[in-house]
Design an enzyme around this catalytic site. Structure first.
Site, PDB file in Angstrom:
ATOM      1  N   GLU A 288       0.829  -1.207   0.000  1.00 31.20           N
ATOM      2  CA  GLU A 288       0.000   0.000   0.000  1.00 31.20           C
ATOM      3  C   GLU A 288       0.865   1.259   0.000  1.00 31.20           C
ATOM      4  OE1 GLU A 288      -4.032  -1.620   2.150  1.00 31.20           O
ATOM      5  OE2 GLU A 288      -2.595  -0.588   3.416  1.00 31.20           O
TER       6      GLU A 288
ATOM      7  N   CYS B 241       6.463  -6.274   7.212  1.00 30.79           N
ATOM      8  CA  CYS B 241       7.643  -5.778   7.933  1.00 30.79           C
ATOM      9  C   CYS B 241       8.067  -6.822   8.966  1.00 30.79           C
ATOM     10  CB  CYS B 241       7.308  -4.459   8.639  1.00 30.79           C
ATOM     11  SG  CYS B 241       8.729  -3.732   9.478  1.00 30.79           S
TER      12      CYS B 241
ATOM     13  N   GLU C 149      10.745  -1.463   7.099  1.00 29.28           N
ATOM     14  CA  GLU C 149      11.814  -0.733   7.793  1.00 29.28           C
ATOM     15  C   GLU C 149      12.890  -0.399   6.749  1.00 29.28           C
ATOM     16  OE1 GLU C 149      13.091   0.507  10.978  1.00 29.28           O
ATOM     17  OE2 GLU C 149      14.548   1.013   9.428  1.00 29.28           O
TER      18      GLU C 149
ATOM     19  N   HIS D 293       8.251   6.184  20.269  1.00 26.17           N
ATOM     20  CA  HIS D 293       7.037   5.589  20.852  1.00 26.17           C
ATOM     21  C   HIS D 293       7.081   5.239  22.342  1.00 26.17           C
ATOM     22  CE1 HIS D 293       5.886   5.724  16.766  1.00 26.17           C
ATOM     23  NE2 HIS D 293       6.637   4.726  16.385  1.00 26.17           N
TER      24      HIS D 293
ATOM     25  N   CYS E  94      -1.101   6.494   9.963  1.00 24.59           N
ATOM     26  CA  CYS E  94       0.119   5.899  10.501  1.00 24.59           C
ATOM     27  C   CYS E  94      -0.160   4.574  11.198  1.00 24.59           C
ATOM     28  CB  CYS E  94       0.748   6.836  11.516  1.00 24.59           C
ATOM     29  SG  CYS E  94       1.909   7.935  10.774  1.00 24.59           S
TER      30      CYS E  94
END
Ligand code: SF4
Length: 345
Positions: free
Chosen positions: A82, A103, A154, A210, A327
Site C-alpha cells: 500500500e 515488515c 523498515e 514511541h 500511521c
C-alpha cells in the site's frame, strides 16, 4: 531499469536524457508517449521493459478527499503493498512509500508488523509508487512535493534499494527533488542509519520512538532489545553534532500505555538539551490489536508538561484513518498472514 535497456542496445547517451525528461518531468503514461524516440525503438522498449513493476488493484479515497490510499500488486510475485498520498492544506503533496511487503520488525501497535514479512521491494517498485501519484497530480498541474519512507517496512533493512530510489528522486535529470523534502523513518537500526549518513544522505531522519524509556520501548518495539535507547540516542547525538540537523521523533500516543504524565516527564528528561522535535501521533486503532487512542484529557496534560519543559512538539493531524491509511494502519488485509520472519532479541 531503463539504463540496462540503453546498454543492451548500445544506444547513445542522449536517448537516456530524452527518456528521463519525458518519463520523470513530463510524467508520460506509457512508453507509446515517448515521442522523442522513434516508434520502432519505443515498441522494442515496451516489449522488453515493464512500464511499471506494480499493478494498480484498488484506490481508496478518504471522505474529505485529502488522502488517497492505493493497493498495488507486485508483478513479480502477486503480493500486495500500500502507498498513500496526503494532500495537505498548505499545498504539499506527500507520498508515503512502502519499501517492503509487510515488515519483520513487528512493533506491537502496527498493522504492517502484524502482517509478517513478505520481502523487500526493488528500487524500481519504490519509484513506481511515487510516479503513480506524480502522473495523477501532473494532470492537475500539480506534483509530488514530499516523500516519506513511512509506509510498509523498515527502510534500514532494505537500504541498498532505498538508496537507489533516493538517487532517482533527487537526481536533477530524473525527479530532481530537493533532498530536504525526503524523510526516512527508522525504528532504530543504528549501524544502517550510520551507513546512510556516511553515504551522504542529506534528507531528514525520523526515529520511531514511541516510548520514553527502555523498558516500555522493549515492550512496544522488539527492535529496542537489539539497539537499546541509550545507544540509539548516543548515535543520534553524533549525527546532530556532525550535521547540526534536528531529528524528528515519532511518538504514537496509546491510551494508558505511553500517554501518562510520567511518560511526558521522561520524554522531557530525554530531550530537554537536545536538537529534537517530537511528533505526537494519536494512535490509529487497528483490528489486529486492542490498544486505544489517547484521550483529549491525556493529550492535553501530556502537552502541558512538554510545553512547560520547553520541548518542541507537534500534534500530528490524522489523515486518511477512514480508509485505514493513517500511521500504523497500512496492511494488506486481503492476503492471508505472511509467514512472519520476526527479528530475534
Ligand atoms: S512501525 Fe514501522 S518498523 Fe514497526 S512494524 Fe510497523 S512498519 Fe515495521
Amino acid at each position: 531499469m531503463i539504463e540496462e535497456f540503453i546498454k543492451t542496445h548500445n544506444l547513445p547517451n542522449f536517448r537516456l536524457k530524452q527518456f528521463n525528461q519525458q518519463f520523470y518531468k513530463e510524467s508520460i503514461k506509457n512508453f507509446g508517449d515517448l515521442s522523442t524516440w522513434p516508434k520502432d525503438l519505443r515498441d522494442k522498449l515496451a516489449t522488453e521493459v515493464d512500464f511499471m513493476d506494480l499493478e494498480l488493484e484498488k484506490e481508496y479515497i478518504s471522505k474529505n478527499k485529502d488522502t488517497i490510499k492505493v493497493l498495488f500488486r507486485r508483478k513479480v510475485d502477486n503480493q500486495r503493498i500500500e502507498t498513500v498520498l496526503m494532500k495537505h492544506r498548505d499545498g504539499r503533496n506527500t507520498v508515503c512509500v512502502s519499501c517492503m511487503v509487510g515488515c519483520p520488525v513487528n512493533c506491537t501497535f502496527c498493522a504492517t508488523g502484524k502482517m509478517g514479512f513478505g520481502g523487500n521491494l526493488s528500487a524500481k517498485e519504490i519509484v513506481d509508487q511515487v510516479m503513480y501519484f506524480q502522473r495523477q497530480l501532473h494532470e492537475q498541474d500539480d506534483k509530488v512535493t514530499n516523500i516519506v519512507f513511512m509506509g510498509m517496512g523498515e527502510p534500514m533493512l532494505n537500504l541498498p534499494e532505498v538508496e537507489k530510489s533516493i538517487e532517482v528522486f533527487t537526481n536533477p535529470d530524473k525527479l530532481g527533488m530537493s533532498s530536504r523534502r525526503l524523510t526516512i523513518s527508522t525504528s532504530g537500526y543504528v549501524p544502517q542509519l550510520k551507513k546512510l549518513i556516511d553515504d551522504g544522505f542529506k534528507g531528514r531522519v525520523a526515529i520511531s520512538l514511541h516510548a520514553p524509556n527502555q523498558e516500555l520501548r522493549e515492550k512496544l518495539m522488539p527492535v529496542a532489545k537489539l539497539f537499546p535507547l541509550e545507544k540509539l540516542i548516543e548515535a543520534l547525538d553524533d549525527y546532530v553534532e556532525i550535521t547540526n540537523k534536528r531529528i524528528s521523533y515519532e511518538y504514537v500516543m496509546i491510551k494508558d500505555v505511553n500517554d501518562l504524565p510520567e511518560h511526558a516527564n521522561q520524554l522531557a528528561d530525554l530531550f530537554e538539551d537536545r536538537l529534537a522535535h517530537i511528533n505526537l501521533i494519536p494512535y490509529n486503532p487497528i483490528a489486529e490489536r486492542d490498544f486505544q487512542r489517547t484521550t483529549n484529557n491525556h493529550l492535553r496534560e501530556f502537552t502541558r508538561i512538554l510545553t512547560k519543559r520547553k520541548i518542541h512538539y507537534t500534534i500530528r493531524q490524522t489523515m486518511g484513518d477512514d480508509v485505514n491509511a493513517a500511521c500504523g494502519q497500512l496492511a494488506d488485509r486481503a492476503n492471508k498472514k505472511h509467514q512472519a520472519k520476526k527479528i530475534s532479541g
